[in-house]
Design a protein around this motif. Structure first.
Motif, PDB file in Angstrom:
ATOM      1  N   MET A   1      29.342  57.526 125.823  1.00 46.57           N
ATOM      2  CA  MET A   1      28.245  58.245 126.483  1.00 46.57           C
ATOM      3  C   MET A   1      26.919  57.956 125.780  1.00 46.57           C
ATOM      4  SD  MET A   1      29.326  59.654 129.155  1.00 46.57           S
ATOM      5  CE  MET A   1      28.100  60.820 129.708  1.00 46.57           C
TER       6      MET A   1
ATOM      7  N   GLN B   1      41.106  74.536 116.607  1.00 46.25           N
ATOM      8  CA  GLN B   1      40.562  74.473 117.969  1.00 46.25           C
ATOM      9  C   GLN B   1      41.394  75.358 118.901  1.00 46.25           C
ATOM     10  OE1 GLN B   1      40.625  71.619 115.972  1.00 46.25           O
ATOM     11  NE2 GLN B   1      38.434  71.969 115.761  1.00 46.25           N
TER      12      GLN B   1
ATOM     13  N   ILE C   1      45.927  70.551 116.940  1.00 44.72           N
ATOM     14  CA  ILE C   1      45.032  69.405 116.663  1.00 44.72           C
ATOM     15  C   ILE C   1      45.197  68.944 115.221  1.00 44.72           C
ATOM     16  CG2 ILE C   1      42.592  68.659 116.575  1.00 44.72           C
ATOM     17  CD1 ILE C   1      43.376  69.327 119.414  1.00 44.72           C
TER      18      ILE C   1
ATOM     19  N   GLY D   1      35.883  67.744 131.182  1.00 38.76           N
ATOM     20  CA  GLY D   1      35.785  66.836 130.024  1.00 38.76           C
ATOM     21  C   GLY D   1      34.337  66.483 129.719  1.00 38.76           C
TER      22      GLY D   1
ATOM     23  N   LEU E   1      37.395  61.254 114.562  1.00 42.25           N
ATOM     24  CA  LEU E   1      36.968  62.248 115.565  1.00 42.25           C
ATOM     25  C   LEU E   1      35.493  62.072 115.919  1.00 42.25           C
ATOM     26  CD1 LEU E   1      37.394  65.069 117.061  1.00 42.25           C
ATOM     27  CD2 LEU E   1      36.529  66.095 114.960  1.00 42.25           C
TER      28      LEU E   1
ATOM     29  N   PRO F   1      31.193  65.370 118.674  1.00 47.92           N
ATOM     30  CA  PRO F   1      30.971  66.248 119.818  1.00 47.92           C
ATOM     31  C   PRO F   1      30.696  65.509 121.127  1.00 47.92           C
ATOM     32  CG  PRO F   1      29.094  66.343 118.294  1.00 47.92           C
ATOM     33  CD  PRO F   1      30.139  65.500 117.644  1.00 47.92           C
ATOM     34  N   ILE F   2      30.435  64.206 121.062  1.00 46.30           N
ATOM     35  CA  ILE F   2      30.241  63.434 122.290  1.00 46.30           C
ATOM     36  C   ILE F   2      30.770  62.040 122.006  1.00 46.30           C
ATOM     37  CG2 ILE F   2      27.855  62.866 121.547  1.00 46.30           C
ATOM     38  CD1 ILE F   2      28.702  63.248 125.202  1.00 46.30           C
ATOM     39  N   ASN F   3      31.471  61.466 122.983  1.00 43.56           N
ATOM     40  CA  ASN F   3      32.047  60.145 122.693  1.00 43.56           C
ATOM     41  C   ASN F   3      30.955  59.071 122.669  1.00 43.56           C
ATOM     42  OD1 ASN F   3      31.998  59.014 125.556  1.00 43.56           O
ATOM     43  ND2 ASN F   3      33.182  60.895 125.841  1.00 43.56           N
TER      44      ASN F   3
ATOM     45  N   ALA G   1      30.826  76.736 123.166  1.00 44.24           N
ATOM     46  CA  ALA G   1      31.845  76.347 124.147  1.00 44.24           C
ATOM     47  C   ALA G   1      31.211  75.719 125.372  1.00 44.24           C
ATOM     48  CB  ALA G   1      32.664  77.573 124.559  1.00 44.24           C
ATOM     49  N   ILE G   2      31.456  74.428 125.505  1.00 37.45           N
ATOM     50  CA  ILE G   2      31.001  73.736 126.726  1.00 37.45           C
ATOM     51  C   ILE G   2      32.157  72.998 127.394  1.00 37.45           C
ATOM     52  CG2 ILE G   2      30.216  71.679 125.427  1.00 37.45           C
ATOM     53  CD1 ILE G   2      27.968  71.409 127.531  1.00 37.45           C
ATOM     54  N   THR G   3      33.070  72.422 126.586  1.00 37.63           N
ATOM     55  CA  THR G   3      34.106  71.537 127.133  1.00 37.63           C
ATOM     56  C   THR G   3      35.124  72.315 127.974  1.00 37.63           C
ATOM     57  OG1 THR G   3      33.857  70.201 125.140  1.00 37.63           O
ATOM     58  CG2 THR G   3      35.758  69.719 126.519  1.00 37.63           C
TER      59      THR G   3
ATOM     60  N   SER H   1      36.088  74.897 118.613  1.00 37.24           N
ATOM     61  CA  SER H   1      36.280  74.972 117.158  1.00 37.24           C
ATOM     62  C   SER H   1      35.867  76.341 116.637  1.00 37.24           C
ATOM     63  CB  SER H   1      35.437  73.908 116.453  1.00 37.24           C
ATOM     64  OG  SER H   1      35.837  72.635 116.846  1.00 37.24           O
TER      65      SER H   1
ATOM     66  N   VAL I   1      38.039  74.472 126.484  1.00 32.85           N
ATOM     67  CA  VAL I   1      39.076  73.857 125.649  1.00 32.85           C
ATOM     68  C   VAL I   1      38.455  73.212 124.409  1.00 32.85           C
ATOM     69  CG1 VAL I   1      39.087  71.612 126.853  1.00 32.85           C
ATOM     70  CG2 VAL I   1      41.176  72.420 125.742  1.00 32.85           C
ATOM     71  N   PHE I   2      39.279  73.100 123.367  1.00 33.14           N
ATOM     72  CA  PHE I   2      38.873  72.458 122.094  1.00 33.14           C
ATOM     73  C   PHE I   2      37.815  73.253 121.341  1.00 33.14           C
ATOM     74  CE2 PHE I   2      39.824  68.297 124.430  1.00 33.14           C
ATOM     75  CZ  PHE I   2      40.991  68.038 123.739  1.00 33.14           C
TER      76      PHE I   2
ATOM     77  N   VAL J   1      28.505  73.436 114.981  1.00 34.82           N
ATOM     78  CA  VAL J   1      28.397  74.257 116.199  1.00 34.82           C
ATOM     79  C   VAL J   1      27.378  75.392 116.025  1.00 34.82           C
ATOM     80  CG1 VAL J   1      30.622  73.637 117.204  1.00 34.82           C
ATOM     81  CG2 VAL J   1      30.520  75.574 115.653  1.00 34.82           C
TER      82      VAL J   1
HETATM   83  C1  LIG Z   1      38.600  68.524 116.864  1.00 31.72           C
HETATM   84  C2  LIG Z   1      37.741  68.765 118.074  1.00 31.72           C
HETATM   85  C3  LIG Z   1      36.763  69.734 118.018  1.00 31.72           C
HETATM   86  C4  LIG Z   1      35.991  70.020 119.148  1.00 31.72           C
HETATM   87  N1  LIG Z   1      35.110  71.076 119.120  1.00 31.72           N
HETATM   88  C5  LIG Z   1      34.484  71.460 120.259  1.00 31.72           C
HETATM   89  C6  LIG Z   1      33.705  72.669 120.299  1.00 31.72           C
HETATM   90  O1  LIG Z   1      33.569  73.390 119.296  1.00 31.72           O
HETATM   91  N2  LIG Z   1      33.124  73.008 121.478  1.00 31.72           N
HETATM   92  C7  LIG Z   1      33.243  72.266 122.605  1.00 31.72           C
HETATM   93  O2  LIG Z   1      32.698  72.650 123.641  1.00 31.72           O
HETATM   94  N3  LIG Z   1      33.989  71.116 122.615  1.00 31.72           N
HETATM   95  C8  LIG Z   1      34.606  70.696 121.477  1.00 31.72           C
HETATM   96  N4  LIG Z   1      35.386  69.551 121.471  1.00 31.72           N
HETATM   97  C9  LIG Z   1      35.516  68.767 122.686  1.00 31.72           C
HETATM   98  C10 LIG Z   1      34.885  67.380 122.609  1.00 31.72           C
HETATM   99  O3  LIG Z   1      33.489  67.497 122.640  1.00 31.72           O
HETATM  100  C11 LIG Z   1      35.456  66.571 123.773  1.00 31.72           C
HETATM  101  O4  LIG Z   1      36.817  66.295 123.464  1.00 31.72           O
HETATM  102  C12 LIG Z   1      34.728  65.307 123.991  1.00 31.72           C
HETATM  103  O5  LIG Z   1      33.418  65.590 124.436  1.00 31.72           O
HETATM  104  C13 LIG Z   1      35.395  64.430 125.047  1.00 31.72           C
HETATM  105  O6  LIG Z   1      35.855  65.158 126.151  1.00 31.72           O
HETATM  106  P1  LIG Z   1      37.367  64.921 126.665  1.00 31.72           P
HETATM  107  O7  LIG Z   1      38.235  65.091 125.505  1.00 31.72           O
HETATM  108  O8  LIG Z   1      37.653  65.745 127.865  1.00 31.72           O
HETATM  109  O9  LIG Z   1      37.348  63.384 127.101  1.00 31.72           O
HETATM  110  P2  LIG Z   1      37.221  62.722 128.532  1.00 31.72           P
HETATM  111  O10 LIG Z   1      36.017  63.202 129.246  1.00 31.72           O
HETATM  112  O11 LIG Z   1      38.518  62.823 129.232  1.00 31.72           O
HETATM  113  O12 LIG Z   1      36.949  61.206 128.107  1.00 31.72           O
HETATM  114  C14 LIG Z   1      37.985  60.400 127.521  1.00 31.72           C
HETATM  115  C15 LIG Z   1      37.383  59.087 127.089  1.00 31.72           C
HETATM  116  O13 LIG Z   1      36.901  58.387 128.234  1.00 31.72           O
HETATM  117  C16 LIG Z   1      35.707  57.677 127.927  1.00 31.72           C
HETATM  118  N5  LIG Z   1      34.637  58.132 128.845  1.00 31.72           N
HETATM  119  C17 LIG Z   1      34.520  59.337 129.453  1.00 31.72           C
HETATM  120  N6  LIG Z   1      33.440  59.379 130.241  1.00 31.72           N
HETATM  121  C18 LIG Z   1      32.870  58.158 130.153  1.00 31.72           C
HETATM  122  C19 LIG Z   1      31.721  57.535 130.756  1.00 31.72           C
HETATM  123  N7  LIG Z   1      30.940  58.182 131.634  1.00 31.72           N
HETATM  124  N8  LIG Z   1      31.425  56.250 130.421  1.00 31.72           N
HETATM  125  C20 LIG Z   1      32.199  55.555 129.553  1.00 31.72           C
HETATM  126  N9  LIG Z   1      33.308  56.080 128.976  1.00 31.72           N
HETATM  127  C21 LIG Z   1      33.632  57.352 129.258  1.00 31.72           C
HETATM  128  C22 LIG Z   1      35.409  57.967 126.445  1.00 31.72           C
HETATM  129  O14 LIG Z   1      35.936  56.936 125.665  1.00 31.72           O
HETATM  130  C23 LIG Z   1      36.178  59.237 126.163  1.00 31.72           C
HETATM  131  O15 LIG Z   1      36.542  59.337 124.790  1.00 31.72           O
HETATM  132  C24 LIG Z   1      36.160  69.245 120.336  1.00 31.72           C
HETATM  133  C25 LIG Z   1      37.139  68.235 120.377  1.00 31.72           C
HETATM  134  C26 LIG Z   1      37.945  68.013 119.281  1.00 31.72           C
HETATM  135  C27 LIG Z   1      39.031  66.970 119.389  1.00 31.72           C
END
Ligand SMILES: Cc1cc2nc3c(=O)[nH]c(=O)nc-3n(C[C@H](O)[C@H](O)[C@H](O)COP(=O)(O)OP(=O)(O)OC[C@H]3O[C@@H](n4cnc5c(N)ncnc54)[C@H](O)[C@@H]3O)c2cc1C
Length: 395
Positions: free
Chosen positions: A379, A220, A212, A138, A369, A374-376, A131-133, A166, A163-164, A97
């Protein structure tokens, strides 16, 4: 086996840049190994000693130009550091971060902002989180509702919720992505977003620790902003134009995450190899059974391939190229390879893999994780599908 070295086979110049950093990092992790970080986690405290040592050797200043108090180098060097720490079993989300948060400030901040918010992070004296989330938005960050409105005297008032986040408890500053125009009022979804550096001691900020299950020293938090007063110089770059700045930082975040995945994947494999050479339920080491051996070998090959891609992408980023596609693909491949490695490691350990004292099952959440944050990975595949292959957007 030759222990995993974390070396890339890319160009020799890149190799030697990586090797230098990894040697320096090894000096620190010898003193502060995984047992140290596990103790910090148990005591729920930030690994201050490790952080100070990384600062003392100039490692926290990597990617920051010397004129700003850094140690020079680029994203490649700080990714190599993150890989080296993970390779020793000492992953730190803070480096990810901080590494991400400093990019837009160094590139678009004023000299005063850089001196105040970036320079002290190079020694470890101050810490920056990101912090973006938001709970409702989400992955769809553009739908965020945290709003900064202009206040009398040229400052801003910030209200909303993240939220989340770190390390929010341990950070001195937080780079917050907020809207300065509501999503419903902009022509394009990327308009009206701004970056603010928020001093964590400002009245109106409340933290709530989340429960977490990931073994890192950073916890977090849910972060609430209630009419937080920000000075005029809290905004980085031009207000309303923060989305582009944010994306520049996010590419470096992808690479830092890839570095963590590579290091943790190799760390898991080294545990698997030690155990597989030793364990002999039928008289021969289980590592000789191809069902296990090939799984470990494939994971290793995938890690090495992802490593080439990661440092190639980092080199492109540092050379000012558009590294978006390569950074996204690198993080996708590295996180998948690391998951393959920990899954094989768990299989090798049999029932003992679930004994926390063997520290295998404890590694799994942190590695898994990286496919979500930081991005699934979905995406990232969306990005490749749309921007590399030219396929239609699905969402
Ligand atoms: C341990 C930990 C540390 C973190 N640290 C930080 C931090 O320091 N700062 C910060 O800002 N955030 C942080 N995050 C947040 C993290 O970046 C988000 O959890 C992640 O980006 C996913 O957002 P969400 O959990 O709301 O999932 P959602 O948006 O609800 O998505 C859930 C699932 O749906 C699927 N999905 C969603 N959108 C799409 C799409 N368009 N196409 C296909 N599939 C999709 C994916 O499989 C995804 O995993 C942290 C999270 C964790 C668990």
């Amino acid at each position: 086996m030759t222990p995993p070295t974390g070396r890339t086979t890319a160009s020799s110049i890149i190799q030697s840049r990586i090797r230098d950093i990894q040697e320096a990092a090894r000096g620190v992790t010898k003193q502060y190994p995984r047992s140290y970080i596990l103790q910090c986690i148990k005591e729920d405290r930030f690994p201050d000693e490790l952080w100070r040592e990384l600062g003392k050797f100039g490692l926290l200043g990597l990617s920051i130009p010397e004129e700003h108090g850094g140690s020079g180098g680029g994203v490649l060097e700080i990714t190599a550091l993150n890989e080296a720490l993970a390779l020793a079993g000492v992953p730190t989300l803070f480096l990810v971060v901080t590494g991400l948060g400093r990019v837009p400030i160094v590139r678009h901040g004023t000299a005063d902002q850089i001196a105040k918010y970036v320079t002290p992070t190079c020694t470890g004296e101050k810490k920056l989180c990101f912090a973006i989330t938001e709970p409702n938005a989400g992955t769809n960050s553009f739908a965020m509702s945290t709003l900064a409105t202009p206040a009398a005297g040229g400052g801003w008032r910030l209200s909303g919720q993240k939220v989340f986040i770190s390390g929010a408890r341990d950070a001195d500053f937080m780079l917050v992505v907020a809207r300065t125009t509501k999503a419903a009022e902009v022509k394009h979804r990327t308009d009206g977003m701004s970056l603010f550096v928020v001093d964590m001691k400002t009245p109106g900020i409340k933290l709530q620790q989340l429960n977490i299950q990931v073994e890192t020293a950073e916890r977090q938090y849910m972060v609430f902003f209630d009419n937080v007063e920000l000075p005029a110089d809290a905004v980085i770059g031009e207000p309303g134009k923060g989305a582009k700045l944010m994306f520049e930082g996010l590419n470096s975040e992808r690479l830092l995450a890839a570095g963590a995945a590579l290091g943790l994947g190799d760390y898991a494999l080294s545990k698997a190899v030690t155990y597989a050479n030793d364990r002999k339920p039928f008289g021969k080491p289980i590592g000789s059974y191809q069902a296990l051996q090939h799984r470990l070998a494939l994971a290793k090959a995938e890690i090495e391939a992802a490593r080439l891609m990661t440092y190639d992408a980092a080199d492109r980023f540092d050379n000012g190229e558009d590294a978006g596609a390569h950074a996204n693909m690198a993080k996708l491949l590295a996180s998948r390879a690391a998951v393959a490695a920990i899954d094989a490691t768990l299989q090798v350990h049999g029932g003992y893999g679930f004994d926390r004292d063997y520290d295998v099952v404890t590694l799994w959440p942190m590695i898994r994780l990286l496919e979500i944050a930081p991005i699934n990975n979905e995406m990232l595949m969306n990005y490749v599908g749309e921007h590399v292959l030219g396929l239609p957007k699905s969402y």
